[in-house]
Design an enzyme around this catalytic site. Structure first.
Site, PDB file in Angstrom:
ATOM      1  N   GLU A   1      18.467  38.019  48.800  1.00 18.80           N
ATOM      2  CA  GLU A   1      18.327  39.468  48.923  1.00 18.80           C
ATOM      3  C   GLU A   1      19.687  40.143  49.098  1.00 18.80           C
ATOM      4  O   GLU A   1      19.947  41.211  48.526  1.00 18.80           O
ATOM      5  CB  GLU A   1      17.436  39.806  50.121  1.00 18.80           C
ATOM      6  CG  GLU A   1      16.040  39.206  50.041  1.00 18.80           C
ATOM      7  CD  GLU A   1      15.941  37.869  50.747  1.00 18.80           C
ATOM      8  OE1 GLU A   1      14.902  37.611  51.383  1.00 18.80           O
ATOM      9  OE2 GLU A   1      16.895  37.065  50.654  1.00 18.80           O
TER      10      GLU A   1
ATOM     11  N   CYS B   1      13.922  36.600  55.612  1.00 19.73           N
ATOM     12  CA  CYS B   1      14.052  36.129  56.992  1.00 19.73           C
ATOM     13  C   CYS B   1      14.104  37.314  57.951  1.00 19.73           C
ATOM     14  O   CYS B   1      14.513  38.420  57.587  1.00 19.73           O
ATOM     15  CB  CYS B   1      15.290  35.254  57.144  1.00 19.73           C
ATOM     16  SG  CYS B   1      16.854  36.100  56.810  1.00 19.73           S
TER      17      CYS B   1
ATOM     18  N   ALA C   1      13.657   1.403  38.129  1.00 19.71           N
ATOM     19  CA  ALA C   1      13.652   1.149  36.682  1.00 19.71           C
ATOM     20  C   ALA C   1      12.917  -0.154  36.432  1.00 19.71           C
ATOM     21  O   ALA C   1      12.940  -1.071  37.266  1.00 19.71           O
ATOM     22  CB  ALA C   1      15.083   1.075  36.151  1.00 19.71           C
TER      23      ALA C   1
ATOM     24  N   ARG D   1      20.839  11.864  43.122  1.00 22.03           N
ATOM     25  CA  ARG D   1      21.503  11.609  44.403  1.00 22.03           C
ATOM     26  C   ARG D   1      22.119  12.887  44.957  1.00 22.03           C
ATOM     27  O   ARG D   1      22.021  13.177  46.147  1.00 22.03           O
ATOM     28  CB  ARG D   1      22.592  10.541  44.231  1.00 22.03           C
ATOM     29  CG  ARG D   1      22.072   9.133  43.997  1.00 22.03           C
ATOM     30  CD  ARG D   1      23.230   8.154  43.857  1.00 22.03           C
ATOM     31  NE  ARG D   1      22.767   6.789  43.647  1.00 22.03           N
ATOM     32  CZ  ARG D   1      23.570   5.739  43.520  1.00 22.03           C
ATOM     33  NH1 ARG D   1      24.886   5.913  43.559  1.00 22.03           N
ATOM     34  NH2 ARG D   1      23.067   4.524  43.336  1.00 22.03           N
TER      35      ARG D   1
ATOM     36  N   THR E   1      19.193  -5.467  49.404  1.00 16.48           N
ATOM     37  CA  THR E   1      19.993  -4.744  48.412  1.00 16.48           C
ATOM     38  C   THR E   1      21.399  -4.500  48.938  1.00 16.48           C
ATOM     39  O   THR E   1      22.384  -4.658  48.211  1.00 16.48           O
ATOM     40  CB  THR E   1      19.324  -3.401  48.060  1.00 16.48           C
ATOM     41  OG1 THR E   1      18.045  -3.650  47.464  1.00 16.48           O
ATOM     42  CG2 THR E   1      20.179  -2.609  47.071  1.00 16.48           C
TER      43      THR E   1
ATOM     44  N   ASP F   1      23.995  -6.609  46.834  1.00 11.89           N
ATOM     45  CA  ASP F   1      24.634  -5.771  45.818  1.00 11.89           C
ATOM     46  C   ASP F   1      25.796  -4.938  46.348  1.00 11.89           C
ATOM     47  O   ASP F   1      26.605  -4.441  45.565  1.00 11.89           O
ATOM     48  CB  ASP F   1      23.600  -4.827  45.186  1.00 11.89           C
ATOM     49  CG  ASP F   1      22.488  -5.572  44.468  1.00 11.89           C
ATOM     50  OD1 ASP F   1      22.676  -6.768  44.173  1.00 11.89           O
ATOM     51  OD2 ASP F   1      21.426  -4.967  44.219  1.00 11.89           O
TER      52      ASP F   1
ATOM     53  N   LEU G   1      26.223   3.893  46.788  1.00  6.89           N
ATOM     54  CA  LEU G   1      25.217   4.960  46.924  1.00  6.89           C
ATOM     55  C   LEU G   1      25.827   6.355  46.930  1.00  6.89           C
ATOM     56  O   LEU G   1      25.263   7.287  47.488  1.00  6.89           O
ATOM     57  CB  LEU G   1      24.372   4.762  48.191  1.00  6.89           C
ATOM     58  CG  LEU G   1      23.625   3.434  48.310  1.00  6.89           C
ATOM     59  CD1 LEU G   1      22.728   3.451  49.548  1.00  6.89           C
ATOM     60  CD2 LEU G   1      22.798   3.144  47.071  1.00  6.89           C
TER      61      LEU G   1
ATOM     62  N   GLY H   1      14.780  -2.075  46.675  1.00  6.74           N
ATOM     63  CA  GLY H   1      14.039  -3.041  45.879  1.00  6.74           C
ATOM     64  C   GLY H   1      12.548  -2.900  46.092  1.00  6.74           C
ATOM     65  O   GLY H   1      12.071  -1.984  46.794  1.00  6.74           O
TER      66      GLY H   1
ATOM     67  N   THR I   1      11.133  -2.677  49.804  1.00  7.45           N
ATOM     68  CA  THR I   1      11.415  -1.392  50.456  1.00  7.45           C
ATOM     69  C   THR I   1      10.554  -0.281  49.881  1.00  7.45           C
ATOM     70  O   THR I   1       9.964   0.519  50.619  1.00  7.45           O
ATOM     71  CB  THR I   1      12.906  -1.043  50.307  1.00  7.45           C
ATOM     72  OG1 THR I   1      13.682  -2.069  50.936  1.00  7.45           O
ATOM     73  CG2 THR I   1      13.217   0.293  50.955  1.00  7.45           C
TER      74      THR I   1
END
Length: 334
Positions: free
Chosen positions: A59, A86, A165, A194, A206, A210, A214, A266, A269
């Site tokens: 606004e 608000c 995937a 992300r 993971t 790996d 992230l 994975g 999880t």
């Protein structure tokens, strides 16, 4: 509070509010995405959206965009806003007060703000000031736009997105080796997701096998807070948060004001969130090959995709030849 006699022009201008609001998808969080349009006699004289948390609301930006030669029209104008203005002091002053001070005669609101400090108070403040207020124009679409914000405030937990995937024959991993399913373009899309979440989570295996970063490397945006789910985690990276149960994850993230969580873990999880019913949407990428056709005679133990219930397929998209399914948790929307 829905108005039964919606005007055609109200729908048109509210759709414009929704278009504008989407521009804030990446930077407005944890605030909601909001768009606003100022209209006088069928002409848009100002518009804006909430660009970034801590800065002017939709606004404010819409009214600031009105040219000097059109300021005198404000007293005959209608302001359209996709979410209730608000009524409290936060990082910025109340938008309801600004609308009142500008003397607008009418305000059309898409949906009520579920935030505890608002929840109809902005609408009431406008009405008390003599402004005509219409509520509920494209309400479902306005709520859907801010489904993450709504979930956080109504269900008292972050909005949870699952992502994985898979091959054509339902394999998402192979024990002891790395199975690459995503391509360059879908990897970029993953990093875009992300950037649209405040936190990202993987499981202990993971993390230890790996060592994922992230972060957001293939897209422009802020890095999400990395989180790991599991006990006896070895060598927890600096800055990571560690929790032992799904409930603990969601409770603590809510307490810390984290509204969105992307789960990239994975199968174990992912299945943990699914079994608890603690997920809202999922994106499943289909690779262009089957593991059975590309195993080359290897005797490997494969990891199959999670199983779920109460899931409804929303839409599909194709990214450079890759098929991605979008699902929603039906129970989470009831």
């Amino acid at each position: 509070m829905l108005q039964p006699d919606l005007k055609a022009e109200d729908i048109i201008y509210m759709r414009r509010c929704l278009q504008l609001a989407r521009n804030g998808q990446q930077n407005a969080q944890p605030n909601p995405m909001v768009g606003a349009v100022v209209v006088c006699n069928g002409r848009i004289i100002g518009e804006g959206y909430h660009v970034r948390c801590g800065e002017g609301h939709a606004e404010v930006n819409a009214l600031a965009s009105v040219k000097q030669e059109d300021v005198h029209l404000l007293k005959e104008s209608t302001i359209y806003v996709s979410l209730e203005p608000c009524s409290h002091y936060g990082k910025t002053p109340p938008c309801a007060d600004l609308i009142i001070s500008k003397g607008l005669k009418r305000c059309v609101v898409g949906c009520v703000d579920p935030f505890a400090k608002v929840q109809g108070r902005g609408i009431q403040k406008l009405r008390d000031a003599g402004i005509e207020v219409t509520v509920g124009v494209l309400a479902d679409e306005c709520r859907a736009l801010n489904k993450r914000f709504m979930t956080f405030h109504q269900m008292k937990r972050p909005f949870v997105t699952l992502k994985w995937a898979r091959t054509r024959d339902g394999v998402m991993g192979v024990k002891g080796e790395r199975l690459m399913i995503s391509n360059t373009y879908t990897q970029m899309l993953c990093h875009k997701r992300r950037a649209e979440h405040q936190a990202i989570l993987v499981g202990r295996k993971t993390l230890e096998e790996d060592a994922p970063s992230l972060n957001v490397r293939l897209w422009s945006g802020r890095h999400p807070q990395p989180v790991v789910l599991g006990s006896n985690v070895k060598n927890l990276p600096e800055g990571w948060w560690c929790f032992q149960t799904v409930e603990e994850v969601l409770n603590v993230l809510y307490e810390r004001g984290v509204q969105t969580l992307l789960v990239e873990g994975g199968r174990t999880t992912l299945q943990a969130f699914i079994d608890k019913g603690m997920w809202d949407e999922a994106f499943v990428e289909f690779g262009d090959f089957s593991w059975a056709d590309n195993a080359d005679g290897k005797d490997c133990e494969t990891i199959l995709v999670p199983t779920w219930k109460d899931a409804e397929r929303v839409e599909d998209e194709v990214v450079m030849g890759r098929h991605i399914e979008h699902w929603k948790h039906v129970a989470a929307t009831e």
